[in-house]
Each structure stands twice: as C-alpha cells, then as structure tokens.
Design an enzyme around this catalytic site. Structure first.
Site, PDB file in Angstrom:
ATOM      1  N   ASP A   1      38.110  33.926  81.575  1.00 38.92           N
ATOM      2  CA  ASP A   1      36.668  33.796  81.367  1.00 38.92           C
ATOM      3  C   ASP A   1      36.177  32.378  81.650  1.00 38.92           C
ATOM      4  OD1 ASP A   1      34.227  35.044  80.687  1.00 38.92           O
ATOM      5  OD2 ASP A   1      34.296  34.229  78.666  1.00 38.92           O
TER       6      ASP A   1
ATOM      7  N   SER B   1      27.907  36.104  80.171  1.00 35.96           N
ATOM      8  CA  SER B   1      28.764  37.148  80.727  1.00 35.96           C
ATOM      9  C   SER B   1      28.289  38.511  80.236  1.00 35.96           C
ATOM     10  CB  SER B   1      30.217  36.929  80.292  1.00 35.96           C
ATOM     11  OG  SER B   1      30.676  35.656  80.684  1.00 35.96           O
TER      12      SER B   1
ATOM     13  N   GLN C   1      33.748  40.046  87.094  1.00 35.56           N
ATOM     14  CA  GLN C   1      32.780  39.866  86.021  1.00 35.56           C
ATOM     15  C   GLN C   1      31.382  39.788  86.607  1.00 35.56           C
ATOM     16  OE1 GLN C   1      31.874  36.027  83.547  1.00 35.56           O
ATOM     17  NE2 GLN C   1      33.435  37.157  82.398  1.00 35.56           N
TER      18      GLN C   1
END
Length: 306
Positions: free
Chosen positions: A219, A243, A293
C-alpha cells in the site's frame, strides 16, 4: 484479549520492524464466535490519526490465516476500504469460513471499528502444488538500493510530524528509483514509479507473516504512479487522496527483510479515480507478487500541461 488490552502501538523507540511484528500478532476473543472467528488487533499511531490501509490489509490476512490449514498459503486477496479507520482505536476482525476444498480455501474478513466495517476482504489459500511456470522479467537498468537515498536521508531534516513519521517510524526502508514525490514533482510526467523496499530489521522465518507484511508494504507509494503523471506531489495544496480498493496476488515466496523492487504504473485515470498496478520482484529477478489498486485523487485544479 479485550479492546483495552489490544491498545495502541506507540512509535517505536528503536528498530520499527518490531512494531510491525507486534502489529500482526492478533489476539483471539474467547467465546465471541458466531458464524465468524473473532480476533482483535492494535492500531498503529499515525500523524493524521487514520489507520494506514496496509495495516488493516495485513491484519485481515493474519486473521484469515489463523483459520486455515497451516499447509495452505494466501495466493490472492481482494478488498474494499469502506470507511476511514481511527488510528486511536483497536480493530476487531471477523473471519467467515466460506469454503475448504481439496486444494483451495476461501475466507471473508470484515475489519470493524465501532460496530461497522472499515474493510471487507475475500482471500483465497492454496497448498504447494506442481504446474506450469512463467513470469514477467524484472526491468533492466534499475540502480541498486544501496546507491539510493533513504527516506530518512530525504526527510529527516524536516521538523514536521508526517516527515518524521515517514523518515523514522515506518517499518519499511523505502528508496525511490525515480525522484521522490514527498515535497516536489520533478522529472518526466510519466505514469510510472519504482521503489526498493525491505524491513529495517529481520523478520521471523514464517512465510505467512512475510506474505502479510508484503501486503502491508504494497500500500506504500502505489498511487504515486498517478500523481507523477500529473506533476503532483504529496504536499500539493488541497489534494485529497484515498485508497478505494486493493487486490493482490502472491506468485512465489519472498522475504520482506530482503530488498524487493516494486515497479508501478497507472494505465488510466478519470472521474477523480485512478487505477494503479504494481509488480514486485526479488533481487534475483523473480516476479513474486502483483498488485492493483484504484484510488480517489481530488485536487482543486490541475497544474498546467497535466
């Protein structure tokens, strides 16, 4: 374990890798099981008091792994960030056992705060198996991580809570191959980004722990491939980045306490959303994981020629 016992993780006083190991050591709530197995985990203190997305992803994987045959390892997960998490509160993880087949197991995990889910994720597990084998090639011409400045080298001089957190309190050493986007955006406006990363200290010899920690690190920086394309940096005035979801596939075993190359690109951005994809390679050039993502990126006005 109670929520009070789960507590919060204070900033590490020495090696921040120890905080990552503690973060992923979830407690099980006795007598709390309905159709879910219930676990409780601490939150890691953050400058903006929001839970880091990689933390809740990694903890959710640890919770799911606790309910799976130890001979099976996570090979994919798909999750949605539903609400911002409060870094001042512990997180409850509910694991539903969806399926245990001959080769694969599936688990659904909800991460809860204040009785509502902040993350919903499904993960799949598989035992070791023989079969076909091919992979992407590691990009050529990438400088060695030892030749690149660390985050502490770049941000350690700034007396700001975010800069100090990124420089000294994150468990991973992150080294940008491209000019970093901490305070400025220089270089070509290409939808690409690459970093080397590894934990500062050694990790236990536990493959499940390394896979969860890799989810944690996945991430980091991924949305920078979107920002770089539009000449944006993390201090761009009025910018709001979040996100929305996260998908990951583990192809081969890898250790997070050894250098890994994370190559990222953004194939599309539209409607205040951008898609970013990443490939992770070990130093021997093996493609060990892939990531995707979608992120929300809102800014008051685009820079000229974006």
């Amino acid at each position: 374990m109670t929520e009070a016992e789960a507590g919060l993780l204070a900033p590490p006083s020495g090696d921040p890798t120890s905080s990552l190991i503690e973060l992923l050591d979830l407690g099980e709530l006795e007598g709390a099981r309905t159709d879910e197995d219930i676990f409780l985990g601490p939150s890691q203190q953050q400058p903006h008091h929001r839970v880091f997305g990689g933390q809740v992803l990694a903890q959710s994987l640890v919770a799911a792994t606790r309910t799976v045959d130890p001979e099976r390892f996570v090979h994919s997960m798909h999750g949605y960030f539903l609400r911002p998490g409060d870094a001042n509160k512990a997180i409850t993880f509910g694991v539903q056992r969806l399926r245990d087949g001959r080769s694969f197991s599936a688990r659904r995990v909800h991460a809860y705060q204040d009785g509502v889910p902040i993350l919903s994720m499904i993960a799949s597990f598989q035992g070791e198996d023989e079969g076909i084998d091919h992979s992407s090639a590691m990009p050529a011409g990438i400088p060695d991580p030892e030749s690149l400045p660390s985050t502490a080298d770049l941000l350690g001089k700034f007396d700001h809570p975010v800069a100090r957190h990124w420089a000294y309190e994150r468990p991973f050493d992150i080294r940008h191959v491209d000019p970093p986007l901490y305070v400025s955006a220089t270089g070509p406006r290409e939808a690409r980004n690459a970093v080397w990363m590894k934990t500062f200290g050694p990790m236990p010899d536990d493959s499940n722990l390394h896979r969860a920690a890799l989810a944690y690190a996945s991430d980091y920086t991924l949305l920078e491939s979107i920002l770089r394309r539009h000449g944006l940096n993390w201090t761009s005035p009025g910018m709001n980045v979040a996100s929305l979801d996260h998908a990951m596939w583990w192809h081969r075993p890898a250790r997070v306490d050894e250098w890994l190359l994370y190559v990222q690109e953004s194939p599309s951005a539209h409607g205040a959303r951008g898609l970013a994809t990443g490939k992770i390679f070990n130093r021997e050039g093996h493609h060990v994981a892939s990531v995707a993502q979608e992120g929300m990126v809102r800014i008051p006005a685009l820079p000229e020629n974006a």
